[in-house]
Scaffold this motif. Structure first.
Motif, mmCIF file in Angstrom:
data_model
loop_
_atom_site.group_PDB
_atom_site.id
_atom_site.type_symbol
_atom_site.label_atom_id
_atom_site.label_comp_id
_atom_site.label_asym_id
_atom_site.label_seq_id
_atom_site.Cartn_x
_atom_site.Cartn_y
_atom_site.Cartn_z
ATOM 1 N N ASP A 246 0.767 -1.267 0.137
ATOM 2 C CA ASP A 246 0.017 -0.109 -0.030
ATOM 3 C C ASP A 246 0.798 0.975 0.080
ATOM 4 N N MET A 247 0.377 2.277 -0.889
ATOM 5 C CA MET A 247 1.229 3.444 -0.672
ATOM 6 C C MET A 247 0.364 4.467 -0.593
ATOM 7 N N SER A 248 0.570 5.451 0.154
ATOM 8 C CA SER A 248 -0.385 6.713 0.248
ATOM 9 C C SER A 248 0.410 7.892 0.063
ATOM 10 N N LEU A 249 -0.208 8.858 -0.517
ATOM 11 C CA LEU A 249 0.509 10.041 -0.885
ATOM 12 C C LEU A 249 -0.122 11.236 -0.178
ATOM 13 N N HIS A 250 0.352 11.806 0.884
ATOM 14 C CA HIS A 250 -0.360 12.677 1.734
ATOM 15 C C HIS A 250 0.133 14.289 1.278
ATOM 16 N N VAL A 251 -0.614 14.990 1.602
ATOM 17 C CA VAL A 251 -0.263 16.596 1.718
ATOM 18 C C VAL A 251 0.728 16.661 2.816
ATOM 19 N N PRO A 252 1.879 17.155 2.595
ATOM 20 C CA PRO A 252 3.095 17.232 3.439
ATOM 21 C C PRO A 252 2.598 18.436 4.522
ATOM 22 N N LEU A 501 3.919 13.824 1.222
ATOM 23 C CA LEU A 501 4.560 13.002 2.008
ATOM 24 C C LEU A 501 4.222 11.379 1.739
ATOM 25 N N VAL A 502 5.174 10.758 1.350
ATOM 26 C CA VAL A 502 4.938 9.516 1.005
ATOM 27 C C VAL A 502 4.896 8.383 2.255
ATOM 28 N N GLU A 503 3.856 7.641 2.250
ATOM 29 C CA GLU A 503 3.743 6.507 3.345
ATOM 30 C C GLU A 503 3.656 5.209 2.459
ATOM 31 N N LYS A 504 4.627 4.293 2.759
ATOM 32 C CA LYS A 504 4.458 3.110 1.954
ATOM 33 C C LYS A 504 4.440 2.013 3.155
ATOM 34 N N THR A 505 3.418 1.178 3.093
ATOM 35 C CA THR A 505 3.238 0.133 4.080
ATOM 36 C C THR A 505 3.129 -1.495 3.487
ATOM 37 N N ASN A 506 3.792 -2.153 4.160
ATOM 38 C CA ASN A 506 3.862 -3.447 3.810
ATOM 39 C C ASN A 506 2.959 -4.306 4.735
ATOM 40 N N GLN A 507 1.832 -4.684 3.916
ATOM 41 C CA GLN A 507 0.700 -5.295 5.020
ATOM 42 C C GLN A 507 1.221 -6.708 5.385
ATOM 43 N N GLU A 511 5.618 -3.349 8.128
ATOM 44 C CA GLU A 511 6.758 -2.145 8.240
ATOM 45 C C GLU A 511 6.287 -0.807 7.293
ATOM 46 N N ARG A 512 6.738 0.202 7.613
ATOM 47 C CA ARG A 512 6.314 1.501 6.845
ATOM 48 C C ARG A 512 7.569 2.212 6.534
ATOM 49 N N TRP A 513 7.410 2.985 5.399
ATOM 50 C CA TRP A 513 8.370 3.862 5.204
ATOM 51 C C TRP A 513 7.787 5.281 4.967
ATOM 52 N N TYR A 514 8.614 6.217 5.343
ATOM 53 C CA TYR A 514 7.961 7.695 5.262
ATOM 54 C C TYR A 514 9.155 8.576 4.639
ATOM 55 N N GLY A 515 8.692 9.587 3.913
ATOM 56 C CA GLY A 515 9.444 10.630 3.559
ATOM 57 C C GLY A 515 8.662 11.828 2.805
ATOM 58 N N GLY A 608 5.678 0.803 12.865
ATOM 59 C CA GLY A 608 4.476 0.922 12.827
ATOM 60 C C GLY A 608 3.940 2.498 12.237
ATOM 61 N N LYS A 609 2.716 2.948 12.302
ATOM 62 C CA LYS A 609 2.040 3.967 11.841
ATOM 63 C C LYS A 609 2.689 5.187 12.607
#
Length: 868
Positions: A246-252, A501-507, A511-515, A608-609
């Motif tokens: 899952d990848m979510s792209l947020h307003v930073p 703001l990139v939020e990538k989640t491995n369901q 694990e999550r990755w942010y940047g 985690g988140k």
């Protein structure tokens, strides 16, 4: 029916067969790529490399003997092209892997010599093979052979020995290929360049993900998600389904320089001022000024955009003036407090020179022209040792016909052309980081104890406004950040990138990755981003802010990251296939990298988140400000009938005047609207007024507002103040007022004793000013005629003191070094003036501004009278 399934897909489509193909080829790609440990050794002393480390490698793919051949034909992209790309990839990947593993030139030559394609070429009876290659160096021979291995032997098909044109073109080609081989060493040199470009091309046609996007350590926007499961073989990285990844792209989120009526900006700017001795500047200047219509009058060649005469001087000079202004501010704070700072600290501050790294390009003589310009400008008095120019290589353009390079033999020119020339283009400003490493620029900056830097685009003269750059570097340095973006509002549908703001989640693993990252506007649909209006903004402002390409970089973070993997060394790799590259309509492109997408290699891993509050603690950050305080580019020439101001010098200059209007209001100086009432009037009759100052007067507006106090600028008037030490109080200008110092900040070493200064109090300036009817006027470049003006020129440490007077008509005052000119009215008649020249006591000016930080981190300026 099978043929139809092979037709290329539109970018962004994801049919099920593509997912199946990904799974089928995943394990093969994992065995093929393992590119992440990759800077191989080089014999050149000019380059800094690490030895290739091979970890967790499986068997290398069996080498095919014969390279697939290109068919030179004209048609639209078809399944045949898709299959040609696939054949080329399958042929080249094993060679790339073998070459990556081999550290020596001799070993590499042995690998390519084993190819039947290369053997057949070497057994041919051509002039190149029989008459020229025996006399070439081993490196040059290798470059020719790997070009042939890549299926590009047609490049040499017209070569003729003892033909000056042919031999010169071969020498030029080998020089270019040598730079490509070295620059792309982390992905396998020329063979790696060709392979990755083909993989990206094939991916855009609906093929499997390029290996560079499927690395198990790839967590950026361009990555295909992967995870390691609990199988016994921990080295096998597997792709996860859409349901598992899952990848979510947020307003930073980030601080805004407008917060608290500028209080936050002042605090951040103070940090930036204190960090100045640790900062550098980095300018990517590779672009030519084609769209600006900048041409060399001698040969008609396009000049670099850096030469655009903006507001009276080349754009490059404007950026360097901004640097000098910040250095002057740092010096003034030290020099104003001898009770706080000792003589040694003050002297050191007076000699502060920020090192500047400039990436030029091989394109259209860019490097040669920039180098000559810097020499002719005497390096702007900063010394050549404080600059480092390094040249971006050009790269081959590939067609969609299996990656064919465009050359004389593949063009429509069937005449007597014996050239080995190929179509070449710059590889994007993302080459910046790898070149800085290769050329030792990081080492150079480290030797000067620089830990951070600011990156600016040459076509954006606005970034130095007020607190913007100081606040950016202050935030980055204070929190030891790796990368920072300055962002601003963006119009819906604008042709410019956005920050997310990139939020990538491995369901599976959770694990999550942010940047914080950048997404180009051409990729919005592909990533499923809906460019919709922000809440409560009306219909014009996008929810996502604009990426301005104004960056903070933590030098050690960037250096360590780019050597960690090819993805980091060549960030944001893509191949743009939207344009035809041949006259028959064949499309193609070259491998490009994006400077700001180094952020994708700086993602933070989290078990985690993270909350929005946690987003502020990432290695990357974003800083917000008003758009015209940070960006207003001058990229294209406006045609006479074009009413659009976007990305034109005309539009940028209007934004400059709008900023000046805001600043003048802060100074309580009355003035008309900058656009004279409307954009149409601005274009037809010029701006409502012109106001320009040397940035060393501030550059912070809080300082300028203490030096300029009250008065007015009438409609269609002009004020230009090339001075730092100015005391203006209730000055009313109707016409043109021009003040110029030959020593704005002192000569050589900074000195507020040896610079020019002016005190103008309760003065009226009345003259005809600019000839606004002259059709040849170009206001944004400051090339226009005047009917009358009041002009003051101060040489060396000269001073002028005018009070209670009116300066009528055309008048000029030129004050020599060591003199003070005092102008007063006679018997109360403001128009009747007395002029008195006085000697300045050496080392003792009449007055000077004293700077000190106030209680709210603003800078208080006090006028200190030293001698009257």
């Amino acid at each position: 029916m099978q043929q139809q399934e092979r037709l290329p897909l539109l970018v962004g489509q994801r049919p099920r067969r593509r997912r199946r193909r990904r799974r089928q080829r995943r394990q093969q790609q994992q065995q093929q790529q393992q590119l992440g440990e990759a800077i191989h050794s080089s014999s050149s002393s000019n380059y800094y490399r690490r030895q290739l480390i091979a970890k967790n490698r499986r068997h290398v793919q069996r080498l095919s003997a014969v390279a697939p051949q290109h068919e030179f034909r004209a048609s639209t992209e078809t399944s045949t092209d898709f299959e040609a790309q696939e054949r080329q990839i399958l042929f080249l990947v094993p060679y790339r892997e073998r070459l990556l593993l081999e550290p020596t030139l001799e070993g590499k030559i042995d690998i390519v010599d084993a190819s039947e394609t290369v053997q057949a070429f070497m057994n041919s009876k051509t002039d190149l093979v029989e008459k020229v290659m025996p006399s070439l160096s081993k490196t040059e021979q290798y470059l020719i052979k790997v070009t042939v291995l890549c299926g590009q032997q047609h490049v040499f098909s017209r070569f003729a020995a003892q033909n000056p044109e042919s031999e010169a073109s071969l020498s030029k080609l080998l020089t270019t290929l040598g730079k490509v081989e070295v620059f792309y060493d982390m992905i396998g040199g020329i063979v790696g360049y060709q392979t990755v470009a083909l993989e990206l091309m094939h991916e855009s046609f609906g093929g499997p993900p390029a290996a560079i996007h499927a690395d198990k350590d790839c967590h950026g926007l361009d990555c295909v998600p992967s995870y390691e499961d609990n199988d016994e073989d921990k080295n096998v990285s597997k792709s996860c389904d859409d349901s598992e990844c899952d990848m979510s792209l947020h307003v930073p989120s980030g601080p805004d320089l407008r917060e608290g009526d500028g209080e936050f900006a002042r605090k951040a700017a103070r940090k930036g001022i204190e960090a100045l001795p640790e900062m550098c500047e980095i300018y990517p200047l590779g672009g030519a000024g084609d769209r600006l219509g900048l041409l060399d009058p001698e040969n008609g060649e396009a000049l670099p955009a850096a030469f655009l005469p903006y507001n009276g001087r080349p754009l490059l000079e404007g950026l360097i003036r901004d640097v000098r202004a910040r250095e002057w501010l740092y010096y003034k704070i030290k020099a104003s407090s001898p009770d706080v700072f000792d003589d040694e600290e003050i002297e050191k501050a007076s000699k502060l020179v920020t090192p500047i790294a400039i990436m030029t390009s091989m394109a259209k003589g860019n490097h040669r022209r920039i180098s000559k310009f810097m020499n002719d400008s005497n390096w702007f008095g900063r010394g050549s040792d404080n600059f480092r120019l390094f040249e971006q290589p050009l790269v081959p353009v590939l067609t969609t016909r299996g990656g064919e390079w465009i050359s004389a033999s593949s063009s429509e020119d069937k005449g007597e052309n014996y050239s080995c020339d190929i179509a070449l283009k710059p590889g994007g400003h993302g080459a910046l980081w790898k070149l800085m490493y290769d050329e030792g620029v990081f080492d150079w900056l480290e030797q000067q104890k620089r830990t951070g830097g600011v990156v600016r685009q040459i076509t954006n003269p606005m970034a130095g406004t007020d607190t913007t750059l100081l606040a950016l570097s202050g935030l980055g340095r204070q929190d030891n950040k790796a990368l920072g973006f300055v962002s601003c509002e963006r119009a819906v549908g604008a042709s410019e990138g956005i920050n997310v703001l990139v939020e990538k989640t491995n369901q599976v693993t959770k694990e999550r990755w942010y940047g914080i990252s950048n997404v180009e506007y051409t990729e919005l649909d592909k990533l499923g981003i809906s460019d919709e209006p922000a809440e409560n903004s009306g219909a014009e402002e996008s929810a996502y802010p604009a990426n301005t390409n104004v960056l903070y970089v933590g030098l050690k973070h960037i250096r360590d990251t780019l050597t960690s993997s090819p993805r980091a060394a060549f960030p944001g790799m893509l191949i743009n296939l939207s344009k035809a590259v041949k006259k028959d309509g064949t499309k193609g492109g070259r491998l490009e990298c994006s400077m700001q997408n180094i952020a994708d290699a700086l993602m933070r891993k989290s078990p985690g988140k993270l909350t929005k509050k946690d987003w502020m603690n990432l290695p990357t950050f974003v800083l917000f400000t008003l758009r015209r305080r940070v960006t207003s580019s001058a990229k294209r020439q406006r045609k006479l009938d074009d009413k659009s101001l976007a990305q034109t010098p005309d539009g940028s200059f209007l934004d400059l005047l709008l900023n000046a209007s805001d600043m003048l209001s802060k100074c309580s100086i009355e003035h008309p609207p900058p656009d004279d009432g409307s954009a149409e009037r601005y274009l037809n009759t010029g701006p409502g007024f012109i106001f320009a100052i040397h940035p060393a007067m501030g550059p912070l507006w809080d300082i300028i507002a203490q030096k300029l106090r009250g008065g007015s600028i009438a409609r269609k008037s002009e004020v230009k103040l090339e001075i730092a030490e100015l005391n203006w109080e209730n000055v009313r200008v109707d016409g043109s007022l021009l003040i110029t110092c030959t020593n704005v900040t002192g000569e050589g070493t900074m000195s507020d004793i040896d610079c020019g200064r002016a005190r103008i109090v309760d003065v009226d300036v009345l003259n005809a000013g600019i000839d606004w009817e002259n059709e040849g006027n170009v206001y944004w470049s400051a090339t226009y005629s005047r009917d009358e003006s009041a002009e003051i020129v101060l040489h060396g440490n000269a001073e002028i003191d005018i009070e209670g007077c009116a300066l009528h008509g055309n008048c000029a005052y030129e004050v020599p070094n060591g003199k003070r000119l005092v102008i007063r009215s006679v018997n109360g008649d403001a128009g009747c003036l007395s002029e008195t020249y006085e000697d300045i006591v050496p080392g003792v000016p009449s007055w000077r501004w004293k700077y000190a930080f106030g209680g709210k981190d603003d800078i208080q300026s006090d006028l200190v009278q030293l001698h009257l």
